[in-house]
Design a protein around this motif. Sequence first.
Motif, PDB file in Angstrom:
ATOM      1  N   GLU A 213      -4.036 117.132 -18.554  1.00 53.84           N
ATOM      2  CA  GLU A 213      -5.348 116.766 -19.077  1.00 53.84           C
ATOM      3  C   GLU A 213      -5.320 116.577 -20.589  1.00 53.84           C
ATOM      4  OE1 GLU A 213      -9.298 115.751 -19.229  1.00 53.84           O
ATOM      5  OE2 GLU A 213      -7.979 115.957 -17.480  1.00 53.84           O
ATOM      6  N   GLU A 214      -4.580 117.458 -21.295  1.00 51.71           N
ATOM      7  CA  GLU A 214      -4.500 117.362 -22.752  1.00 51.71           C
ATOM      8  C   GLU A 214      -3.855 116.058 -23.191  1.00 51.71           C
ATOM      9  OE1 GLU A 214      -2.685 119.861 -26.578  1.00 51.71           O
ATOM     10  OE2 GLU A 214      -2.475 120.655 -24.520  1.00 51.71           O
ATOM     11  N   ALA A 215      -2.799 115.633 -22.480  1.00 54.06           N
ATOM     12  CA  ALA A 215      -2.118 114.382 -22.815  1.00 54.06           C
ATOM     13  C   ALA A 215      -3.036 113.183 -22.595  1.00 54.06           C
ATOM     14  CB  ALA A 215      -0.848 114.241 -21.977  1.00 54.06           C
ATOM     15  N   VAL A 216      -3.812 113.252 -21.524  1.00 49.29           N
ATOM     16  CA  VAL A 216      -4.751 112.164 -21.226  1.00 49.29           C
ATOM     17  C   VAL A 216      -5.790 112.040 -22.328  1.00 49.29           C
ATOM     18  CG1 VAL A 216      -6.519 111.343 -19.637  1.00 49.29           C
ATOM     19  CG2 VAL A 216      -4.415 112.328 -18.744  1.00 49.29           C
ATOM     20  N   GLN A 217      -6.312 113.197 -22.789  1.00 49.08           N
ATOM     21  CA  GLN A 217      -7.330 113.184 -23.838  1.00 49.08           C
ATOM     22  C   GLN A 217      -6.755 112.640 -25.147  1.00 49.08           C
ATOM     23  OE1 GLN A 217     -10.519 113.675 -23.495  1.00 49.08           O
ATOM     24  NE2 GLN A 217     -10.269 114.143 -21.293  1.00 49.08           N
ATOM     25  N   ASN A 218      -5.513 112.999 -25.453  1.00 48.54           N
ATOM     26  CA  ASN A 218      -4.880 112.495 -26.682  1.00 48.54           C
ATOM     27  C   ASN A 218      -4.713 110.979 -26.634  1.00 48.54           C
ATOM     28  OD1 ASN A 218      -4.694 115.042 -27.802  1.00 48.54           O
ATOM     29  ND2 ASN A 218      -2.635 115.422 -26.979  1.00 48.54           N
ATOM     30  N   ILE A 219      -4.309 110.476 -25.472  1.00 46.20           N
ATOM     31  CA  ILE A 219      -4.128 109.026 -25.320  1.00 46.20           C
ATOM     32  C   ILE A 219      -5.461 108.299 -25.481  1.00 46.20           C
ATOM     33  CG2 ILE A 219      -3.530 107.204 -23.676  1.00 46.20           C
ATOM     34  CD1 ILE A 219      -1.416 109.082 -22.516  1.00 46.20           C
ATOM     35  N   GLN A 221      -8.046 109.334 -27.126  1.00 43.96           N
ATOM     36  CA  GLN A 221      -8.491 109.433 -28.512  1.00 43.96           C
ATOM     37  C   GLN A 221      -7.766 108.413 -29.390  1.00 43.96           C
ATOM     38  OE1 GLN A 221      -8.161 113.348 -30.175  1.00 43.96           O
ATOM     39  NE2 GLN A 221      -8.928 112.748 -32.194  1.00 43.96           N
ATOM     40  N   LEU A 222      -6.445 108.277 -29.185  1.00 44.02           N
ATOM     41  CA  LEU A 222      -5.674 107.294 -29.956  1.00 44.02           C
ATOM     42  C   LEU A 222      -6.134 105.871 -29.640  1.00 44.02           C
ATOM     43  CD1 LEU A 222      -2.080 108.839 -29.669  1.00 44.02           C
ATOM     44  CD2 LEU A 222      -3.493 108.670 -31.725  1.00 44.02           C
ATOM     45  N   ALA A 223      -6.406 105.615 -28.385  1.00 43.30           N
ATOM     46  CA  ALA A 223      -6.861 104.274 -27.990  1.00 43.30           C
ATOM     47  C   ALA A 223      -8.198 103.944 -28.623  1.00 43.30           C
ATOM     48  CB  ALA A 223      -6.949 104.179 -26.472  1.00 43.30           C
ATOM     49  N   ALA A 224      -9.093 104.946 -28.674  1.00 41.64           N
ATOM     50  CA  ALA A 224     -10.417 104.723 -29.263  1.00 41.64           C
ATOM     51  C   ALA A 224     -10.313 104.427 -30.740  1.00 41.64           C
ATOM     52  CB  ALA A 224     -11.297 105.941 -29.016  1.00 41.64           C
ATOM     53  N   GLU A 225      -9.339 105.059 -31.417  1.00 39.28           N
ATOM     54  CA  GLU A 225      -9.167 104.823 -32.847  1.00 39.28           C
ATOM     55  C   GLU A 225      -8.673 103.408 -33.140  1.00 39.28           C
ATOM     56  OE1 GLU A 225      -6.536 107.856 -34.125  1.00 39.28           O
ATOM     57  OE2 GLU A 225      -8.029 109.482 -34.009  1.00 39.28           O
ATOM     58  N   GLN A 226      -7.951 102.815 -32.148  1.00 38.65           N
ATOM     59  CA  GLN A 226      -7.419 101.472 -32.346  1.00 38.65           C
ATOM     60  C   GLN A 226      -8.451 100.385 -32.070  1.00 38.65           C
ATOM     61  OE1 GLN A 226      -4.370 100.904 -33.565  1.00 38.65           O
ATOM     62  NE2 GLN A 226      -4.206 103.139 -33.736  1.00 38.65           N
ATOM     63  N   VAL A 227      -9.555 100.742 -31.409  1.00 40.70           N
ATOM     64  CA  VAL A 227     -10.588  99.746 -31.103  1.00 40.70           C
ATOM     65  C   VAL A 227     -11.375  99.455 -32.363  1.00 40.70           C
ATOM     66  CG1 VAL A 227     -12.662  99.239 -29.759  1.00 40.70           C
ATOM     67  CG2 VAL A 227     -10.768 100.505 -28.723  1.00 40.70           C
TER      68      VAL A 227
END
Length: 245
Positions: A213-219, A221-227
Motif C-alpha cells: 500500500e505504501e508503494a502504491v501511495q508513493n507512486i 503522489q509522484l504521478a500527481a506531482e508530474q501532472v
Amino acid sequence: MLKSEMNDKWRQWKHDLKRAFDPSKTEEEIASTLIDDRVDPGQYRALVHHWFSEEGQKISGINKQNRAKLEDTHCMGTKSLPVVIDEKKKKNKGVLPERHVVYIDTRTRKNGTIVNDKAADVIDEIKKHVSEGETSQASQSKQGSTFWKDDLLAKVQGPENEKRGRVRCLGKIPPAKKAKASSSTDADLHQEVAQIKGLLTNVLKLMQNHLPEEAVQNILQLAAEQVPDASSKPNDQNNSGSQSS
C-alpha cells in the motif's frame, strides 16, 4: 472502383454465357453443351438450372421490362463503353474523345440510322451547338477530373447525377472523397477520456494487487506531482523542469 469493375465483368460474363440459352431446347440439352471450356461443367449446369427455374424466369422477365422502359439506349452491342472510348482514343493519337462525339457514335447504327427518336432529338441538338461553333475542347484542355460538368453534352442533356458513380458517355468515376471527421470533436474527446480513465483504473487495480500500500501511495503522489496545473503556462513548466535538473 475495383470491386465494382469486377462485379460488372462477372455480370457481363454470365450474360455472354446466356447466349446459348434457347427456349426451344431442354435444360439438359443446354447444360450438356459447354460453350466455353473455361467454365466448370458443374457450375455451368447449376447456372443453366437457374435460367430454367421459376425464380430465374421471373428475374429475366423483370430485366426485360426494365430494359424496354429505357429511352436513351445505345447500339454498342456487347462492346463495352471503355473499349469504345479506348478505340477512339487510339484513333485520335491519345486524345480522349469528347462525350458528345461518343454519344453520337454509340447511338448511330452502321447503316446510319439512329436507335430511337429520343437519341435523334439529342443528336440534332448536339449538331446545332456544334454548327454554332460550340465545343468542349476548352474544358477538356484543363485536364481536370470533372471536365464533363460543363461540356457540350452537359449543355444538351443537363448535369450528371454524380451519386450514381457514372457519367454518360464516359463511364465510371471514382467516388468523391469524404472529408475526414475532425478528431477534436466533443464525441471523440469524450471517448478518449473514457478510455484513459478505464486504463488508469485497471493499472491502479494491478498495482494494489501486486504492490504494498505504501508503494502504491508513493507512486500516486509522484504521478500527481508530474501532472501540470491547468492554470500554469508552458514556459513555467519548462523552467521548473530545468531548475530541478
